[in-house]
Design a protein around this motif. Structure first.
Motif, mmCIF file in Angstrom:
data_model
loop_
_atom_site.group_PDB
_atom_site.id
_atom_site.type_symbol
_atom_site.label_atom_id
_atom_site.label_comp_id
_atom_site.label_asym_id
_atom_site.label_seq_id
_atom_site.Cartn_x
_atom_site.Cartn_y
_atom_site.Cartn_z
ATOM 1 N N TRP A 53 0.835 -1.189 0.000
ATOM 2 C CA TRP A 53 0.000 0.000 0.000
ATOM 3 C C TRP A 53 0.882 1.256 0.000
ATOM 4 N N SER A 433 -3.830 11.135 -7.447
ATOM 5 C CA SER A 433 -3.269 9.849 -7.044
ATOM 6 C C SER A 433 -1.766 9.800 -7.263
ATOM 7 N N LYS A 723 -7.320 -0.745 -12.064
ATOM 8 C CA LYS A 723 -6.856 -1.939 -11.359
ATOM 9 C C LYS A 723 -6.200 -1.597 -10.029
ATOM 10 N N ASP A 724 -6.435 -0.383 -9.551
ATOM 11 C CA ASP A 724 -5.918 0.043 -8.252
ATOM 12 C C ASP A 724 -6.993 -0.124 -7.184
ATOM 13 N N ILE A 736 -3.309 3.726 -1.463
ATOM 14 C CA ILE A 736 -3.569 3.112 -2.768
ATOM 15 C C ILE A 736 -2.700 1.863 -2.909
ATOM 16 N N ASP A 738 -1.338 0.061 -5.751
ATOM 17 C CA ASP A 738 -1.166 0.290 -7.185
ATOM 18 C C ASP A 738 -1.108 -1.037 -7.941
ATOM 19 N N ASP A 739 -2.025 -1.193 -8.894
ATOM 20 C CA ASP A 739 -2.052 -2.355 -9.788
ATOM 21 C C ASP A 739 -2.198 -3.665 -9.008
#
Length: 748
Positions: A53, A433, A723-724, A736, A738-739
């Motif tokens: 994260w 973001s 896709k986050d 977040i 990420d991916d």
């Protein structure tokens, strides 16, 4: 090949990965909400470590109700955030860092104390003491560090819920006193003044009253640690009312280290609410008490509590008593005293007159003064913690603490996409973001109307106009191009402190606002009825009857018996969440704060109560329509305001005609705030709880911890953006992942 893909190739499934992560978390920090799972033989945990994260801030402080310093180290201080954990600074507030992530099981911190004889010994009591009805969590007892906060151990009082004060003996760091205030929501047994003589290995209850009365404060005579003063508070928070005051309250004194106690009555009001107490180190016979009462205010005793006199009854000293009510004595001058309230007030004439000090953020909760230097202090307020070396004339920055509390999160479709939410005790926030540069700075984010409690809504494809709310039905239209803002309230009336049964509309503190996915000009705003506009708020139409229980016994004044509560968090019988189905125009799901789920499939012409059978009064925290099936929806339900922290998730596949409970694997007592289904993979689900995050790969039939590096803090909302995974928290801002696409490639 990455470790995750190697595991995929080896046929290791998502359930096994989540089980492994759960077991790893257990062995490391024993979180209360982690399922007891065994790591499959030979499983390489590095696979999950590849996913991390990312905290994007904003770096603007959130509420803190406890802070303390180290007298011999004037650059070192500790702060307890109300959801964000334990923090430390070693440069007098120039920078802060979390020091207990992964070691404490919950995020809300009520009290911190450093041992005077050994600064390596630090005690932390979890669970903030102000009994907020919103944006508040609870704790699981006491923690101790013997290496200045590097490592922490749980030392008991697990059911104390809220801890208001911790005091350590000045010459023996193993002797510690705890004011266990108890649950704000109902009766609880682990309340009262506790004492440990062995550093928390064992505890003895030395003072208690009843199951609804707990200590709001505790003070020790620094010249004689046998002498203690305890303030007991008869109180209960209800979803619709704050009861502050009753026969169980009062001030008690011990002269034998807590073995015995005597109630002090001379000159004090008969019925008292919340009380703060302090002993003057310069003259220990002088004791101060800030008292909530009909004839309350600042009381002074010059004979060790035998007799009291009211020295100042100004309302500014005792406003909104359940939220503030703290007093701090100057360590060197007996006539200097500070009262901690919305402003920080100082008196230099023994309380007769007060002057407000400069304040970087109002709503103050705690003040520690260095006993060796009264010009050196730290205070905790709704914007975090700040340090002063000028007696409060100037303070350090609060722009370095990512401890914001957010209610919800929503994203737009820009690249990079932006996150929007209302920050408790501050403003709304729109933050990117990602940025081109070393980090997301305050220059990169801005406010978008509304206020601290806002739901935010807009057309994701074109977030030109942003609609953001505030308490009592305030709603603004914010133009992100011109920065122009206008009020578009359906009924322009600010009903602060007005009885809720006399309001035209009952709006929740955090009232829902949402935009139709089929027509971005259609905006909904929910009170006790659902309102709709198609002309940017110039006019509003009611498209529902009262969708709540409309229980008249739950309406009226917000506070009793001494102080009315008018900020808006006590307006009950309101809509708490609303969403229009992305599959069918006019199909709208509604959840209320009194336990009803309502559904219309014709745009509001007709409504049907589709509440799960047997569900009692509760908070429908959110509704999620499955991205794969128009008849399927999920609800996250909470009964924590009824003193029941059980996790509750329900699923329907037939528009609410029947429901199935889906909580297997979520720990008892880990209340659920949000549930979402990943639109990129059917059956992959996420649940945000009071202590973090869970995931499921079978549509919620079985849940596993999915914490990774996320601290154990309340997750208030979650979105899947492309896709986050995007989450908002109560005390640690936005995060977040990420991916998350590796999760989609793993098959059970």
């Amino acid at each position: 090949m990455s470790v995750v893909r190697k595991m995929i190739s080896a046929g290791i499934g998502m359930t096994q990965l989540l089980t492994a992560e759960s077991a790893a978390a257990q062995s490391k920090d024993k979180p209360v909400a982690t399922s007891a799972q065994q790591t499959p033989a030979g499983l390489d945990l590095a696979g999950l470590k590849a996913l991390q994260w990312r905290n994007i801030g904003p770096f603007r402080g959130g509420r803190a109700t406890t802070a303390t310093g180290v007298p011999s180290q004037p650059l070192t201080y500790y702060m307890g955030a109300t959801g964000g954990g334990i923090w430390r600074t070693d440069d007098a507030g120039h920078s802060w860092r979390p020091i207990a992530d992964g070691q404490i099981n919950m995020g809300s911190v009520g009290a911190i104390a450093v041992a005077p004889d050994d600064p390596n010994v630090v005690y932390a009591g979890l669970g903030e003491a102000p009994v907020r009805g919103v944006s508040s969590s609870w704790g699981d007892g006491m923690y101790r560090s013997t290496d200045a906060g590097r490592t922490w151990a749980h030392i008991g009082l697990v059911n104390s819920r809220q801890i208001s004060r911790v005091i350590v003996h000045p010459r023996n760091s193993d002797v510690v006193y705890v004011a266990a205030q108890g649950s704000r929501w109902g009766p609880s047994g682990e309340r009262g003044i506790y004492r440990s003589l062995d550093g928390g290995k064992s505890w003895k209850l030395t003072l208690s009253a009843d199951s609804l009365t707990g200590p709001s404060d505790l003070a020790m005579d620094p010249t004689n640690p046998r002498i203690l003063y305890a303030a007991l508070w008869d109180h209960q928070r209800l979803p619709w009312l704050v009861r502050s005051g009753g026969p169980g309250g009062g001030i008690w004194k011990s002269t034998d280290g807590g073995d015995t106690w005597k109630q002090l009555t001379g000159g004090l009001p008969k019925i008292m609410g919340k009380i703060g107490v302090a002993v003057s180190p310069a003259n220990p016979d002088r004791v101060w008490a800030i008292v909530e009462a009909d004839s309350g205010g600042l009381f002074k005793s010059d004979d060790g509590g035998a007799s009291w006199q009211l020295v100042n009854g100004d309302r500014v000293l005792r406003a909104r008593a359940w939220y503030y009510t703290r007093v701090t004595a100057d360590p060197m001058n007996p006539d200097v005293v500070y009262v901690i309230n919305a402003p920080l007030m100082k008196s230099i004439d023994a309380g007769r007159t007060f002057t407000p000090l400069p304040d970087p953020h109002g709503d103050n909760h705690d003040l520690w003064i260095n006993p060796s230097n009264p010009q050196n202090m730290i205070k905790a307020d709704d914007g975090g913690a700040v340090v002063s070396f000028t007696g409060g004339r100037t303070w350090s920055s609060q722009g370095n603490q990512p401890t914001a509390q957010f209610y919800r999160v929503i994203t737009d479709d820009r690249f990079p996409y932006w996150l929007y939410a209302g920050q408790q005790d501050n403003s709304t926030v729109a933050i990117p973001s990602a940025v081109a540069g070393p980090g997301i700075s305050p220059n990169d984010w801005h406010q978008v109307g509304g206020c601290e409690s806002a739901h935010v809504a807009f057309d994701p494809a074109d977030p030109h106009y942003v609609y953001a709310g505030c308490y009592h039905g305030i709603i603004n239209e914010h133009d992100q191009t011109t920065d122009f803002e206008r009020n578009v309230m359906a009924y322009p009336f600010l009903g602060l402190a007005e009885p809720s049964d006399q309001l035209k509309y009952r709006f929740n503190w955090s009232a829902p606002i949402f935009v139709s996915p089929f027509d971005p000009k259609t905006i909904y705003h929910a009170g006790n009825v659902l309102l709709k506009t198609t002309d940017r708020g110039n006019s509003w139409t009611e498209i529902s009857p009262d969708l709540t229980r409309n229980d008249k016994s739950r309406q009226g004044a917000g506070g009793t018996p001494i102080t009315n509560e008018g900020a808006g968090g006590e307006v009950y019988g309101t809509i708490y969440y609303g969403v229009e189905s992305p599959h069918e125009a006019g199909t709208i799901w509604i959840g209320t704060d009194d336990g009803l789920v309502q559904l219309t499939r014709d745009g509001g012409t007709s409504w049907k109560n589709v509440t799960p059978k047997g569900l009692s009064e509760s908070l429908i925290n959110m509704v999620e329509v499955s991205p794969f099936d128009q008849a399927t929806a999920y609800i996250a339900v909470s009964r924590h305001k009824w003193n029941d922290n059980a996790p509750l998730i329900y699923k329907t596949s037939d528009y609410g005609q029947s429901w199935t409970k889906l909580v297997s694997g979520i720990a008892d007592g880990d209340m659920v705030r949000v549930v979402r289904e990943d639109p990129n993979r059917r059956g992959l689900m996420y649940a945000g709880t009071e202590t973090g995050l869970y995931a499921s790969t079978d549509g919620g039939l079985k849940w596993r911890r999915f914490q990774l590096n996320l601290p154990h803090v309340p997750v208030t909302d979650l979105r899947v953006k492309r896709k986050d995974l995007v989450i908002s928290t109560e005390g640690r801002a936005f995060w977040i992942l990420d991916d998350a696409s590796p999760l989609y490639e793993i098959n059970d």
